[in-house]
Design a protein around this motif. Sequence first.
Motif, mmCIF file in Angstrom:
data_model
loop_
_atom_site.group_PDB
_atom_site.id
_atom_site.type_symbol
_atom_site.label_atom_id
_atom_site.label_comp_id
_atom_site.label_asym_id
_atom_site.label_seq_id
_atom_site.Cartn_x
_atom_site.Cartn_y
_atom_site.Cartn_z
ATOM 1 N N ILE A 9 61.822 27.034 80.972
ATOM 2 C CA ILE A 9 62.265 27.045 82.377
ATOM 3 C C ILE A 9 60.998 27.335 82.996
ATOM 4 C CG2 ILE A 9 64.807 27.266 82.237
ATOM 5 C CD1 ILE A 9 64.339 30.329 82.544
ATOM 6 N N ILE A 10 59.671 27.644 82.330
ATOM 7 C CA ILE A 10 58.534 27.773 83.143
ATOM 8 C C ILE A 10 57.808 26.598 83.745
ATOM 9 C CG2 ILE A 10 57.914 29.982 81.964
ATOM 10 C CD1 ILE A 10 56.092 28.510 79.949
ATOM 11 N N ASP A 11 56.988 26.826 84.672
ATOM 12 C CA ASP A 11 56.547 25.748 85.292
ATOM 13 C C ASP A 11 55.093 25.404 84.768
ATOM 14 O OD1 ASP A 11 56.955 23.650 87.496
ATOM 15 O OD2 ASP A 11 54.973 24.672 87.999
ATOM 16 N N GLN A 12 54.672 24.434 84.050
ATOM 17 C CA GLN A 12 53.342 24.205 83.567
ATOM 18 C C GLN A 12 52.859 22.936 84.070
ATOM 19 O OE1 GLN A 12 53.845 25.385 79.596
ATOM 20 N NE2 GLN A 12 52.429 27.106 79.862
ATOM 21 N N ALA A 13 51.468 22.768 84.143
ATOM 22 C CA ALA A 13 50.565 21.481 84.239
ATOM 23 C C ALA A 13 49.235 21.664 83.745
ATOM 24 C CB ALA A 13 50.966 21.137 85.574
ATOM 25 N N THR A 14 48.707 20.826 83.297
ATOM 26 C CA THR A 14 47.113 20.816 82.899
ATOM 27 C C THR A 14 46.488 19.349 82.936
ATOM 28 O OG1 THR A 14 45.716 21.446 81.366
ATOM 29 C CG2 THR A 14 47.468 20.351 80.380
ATOM 30 N N THR A 15 45.473 19.313 83.454
ATOM 31 C CA THR A 15 44.659 17.909 83.093
ATOM 32 C C THR A 15 43.886 17.886 82.043
ATOM 33 O OG1 THR A 15 42.557 18.936 84.485
ATOM 34 C CG2 THR A 15 44.567 17.601 85.683
ATOM 35 N N ALA A 16 43.723 18.773 81.141
ATOM 36 C CA ALA A 16 42.871 18.679 79.854
ATOM 37 C C ALA A 16 41.457 18.428 80.044
ATOM 38 C CB ALA A 16 43.520 18.068 78.934
ATOM 39 N N GLU A 17 40.877 18.768 80.970
ATOM 40 C CA GLU A 17 39.659 18.042 81.373
ATOM 41 C C GLU A 17 38.448 18.490 80.515
ATOM 42 O OE1 GLU A 17 37.118 16.177 83.831
ATOM 43 O OE2 GLU A 17 39.216 16.231 84.112
ATOM 44 N N LYS A 18 38.556 19.825 79.931
ATOM 45 C CA LYS A 18 37.670 20.124 78.692
ATOM 46 C C LYS A 18 37.780 19.071 77.647
ATOM 47 C CE LYS A 18 36.097 23.784 75.747
ATOM 48 N NZ LYS A 18 36.408 25.376 75.067
ATOM 49 N N ALA A 19 39.000 18.954 77.272
ATOM 50 C CA ALA A 19 39.014 18.029 76.012
ATOM 51 C C ALA A 19 38.575 16.650 76.320
ATOM 52 C CB ALA A 19 40.376 18.065 75.865
ATOM 53 N N ARG A 20 38.838 15.999 77.479
ATOM 54 C CA ARG A 20 38.178 14.757 78.129
ATOM 55 C C ARG A 20 36.677 14.761 78.189
ATOM 56 N NH1 ARG A 20 42.758 11.913 80.514
ATOM 57 N NH2 ARG A 20 44.587 13.048 80.629
ATOM 58 N N THR A 21 36.091 15.554 78.684
ATOM 59 C CA THR A 21 34.673 15.640 79.228
ATOM 60 C C THR A 21 33.963 16.115 77.750
ATOM 61 O OG1 THR A 21 34.829 17.904 79.823
ATOM 62 C CG2 THR A 21 35.094 15.946 81.513
ATOM 63 N N GLU A 22 34.180 17.068 76.987
ATOM 64 C CA GLU A 22 33.352 17.430 76.021
ATOM 65 C C GLU A 22 33.479 16.650 74.498
ATOM 66 O OE1 GLU A 22 33.611 21.337 74.673
ATOM 67 O OE2 GLU A 22 32.924 22.200 76.588
ATOM 68 N N LEU A 23 34.756 16.250 74.358
ATOM 69 C CA LEU A 23 34.931 15.209 73.408
ATOM 70 C C LEU A 23 35.212 13.783 73.874
ATOM 71 C CD1 LEU A 23 36.602 17.743 70.648
ATOM 72 C CD2 LEU A 23 34.335 17.361 71.175
ATOM 73 N N ARG A 24 35.135 13.557 74.695
ATOM 74 C CA ARG A 24 35.377 11.925 75.213
ATOM 75 C C ARG A 24 36.616 11.415 74.801
ATOM 76 N NH1 ARG A 24 29.646 9.331 72.902
ATOM 77 N NH2 ARG A 24 30.454 10.919 71.135
ATOM 78 N N TRP A 25 37.717 12.338 74.874
ATOM 79 C CA TRP A 25 38.988 12.194 74.344
ATOM 80 C C TRP A 25 39.758 11.634 75.588
ATOM 81 C CZ3 TRP A 25 43.384 14.788 76.364
ATOM 82 C CH2 TRP A 25 44.521 14.336 75.567
#
Length: 293
Positions: free
Chosen positions: A259-275
Amino acid sequence: MHVALTGSTGFVGSHILTELVKHGHEVTALVRDDAQAQLVAARGATPAVLDLYDTPAVARVLASTDGAIHTASPGDETSANLDSAVVDAAIEAFAGTGKPYLHISGIWVYGTNSSITEDSPFDAPAMVAWKEPIERRVVDADDLRGVVIVSSVAYGDGGGGIPGLLLNSPRDEAGNLIMLGTGQQHWSTIHAADLADFFRRALEDDRARGYYVVGNGQNPTVAELTQAAAVAAGAPGAVPGSDDEARARVGDYFAEVLIIDQATTAEKARTELRWSPTNPTLVDEFRHGSYRN
């Protein structure tokens, strides 16, 4: 690379095994019995039957590899002991080598947060409060390349525990699925194949160190997910529940993380490892894909 993998018959670990073999890596799969050994051998891995709680035995296997990935979990009160034993083995086996050790975590450790990053404070509910001290040992180890990959709710190929929980939601008198809680909370999600792709990238890239939060950036509400799950389950629709109903359904500890509210863009994963995630969202999978009856 020659890679040791735990959890290779599990939902996430099986996708990682497929990804590693597809990209030419040699995988030694640490499994608990001969039945699992046969499964992983058929999928291209070399099985090693042992007890993951046996730190010296695990360390001996890891010492002969170029790196290790840990995704196994009993999913019960012994989970902390298992993670600690495997981390001990990795630190022992990789001391002074700089070899990569990748350790799976889960986004629930950050608690309620609508913009989770690797720098976000931990605010773990009781169910997962044990994780951070063990993971800290991984990233603080000086003589190995420690990576903690914080997974969002994993789905795909008709599997995963949380999608199954939604599909099997109780129904009201009209047959509608009842949402976990009010349904207004957001969940960060990730297709298991996209998660596996990130594990491989982090394994192969010597720059990858520390924490990485991994999610596809869609962050749907539980209402959106349950309405889509209703399509897959053949229900007429979905209706809000309550926090009390969620606790009665799955217990206090589990309800607290759902029931907790969460969100992320995962920016580090995208930019550092081109994922970049390429698979359909969980809403699309429910409505049009692998979860349809």
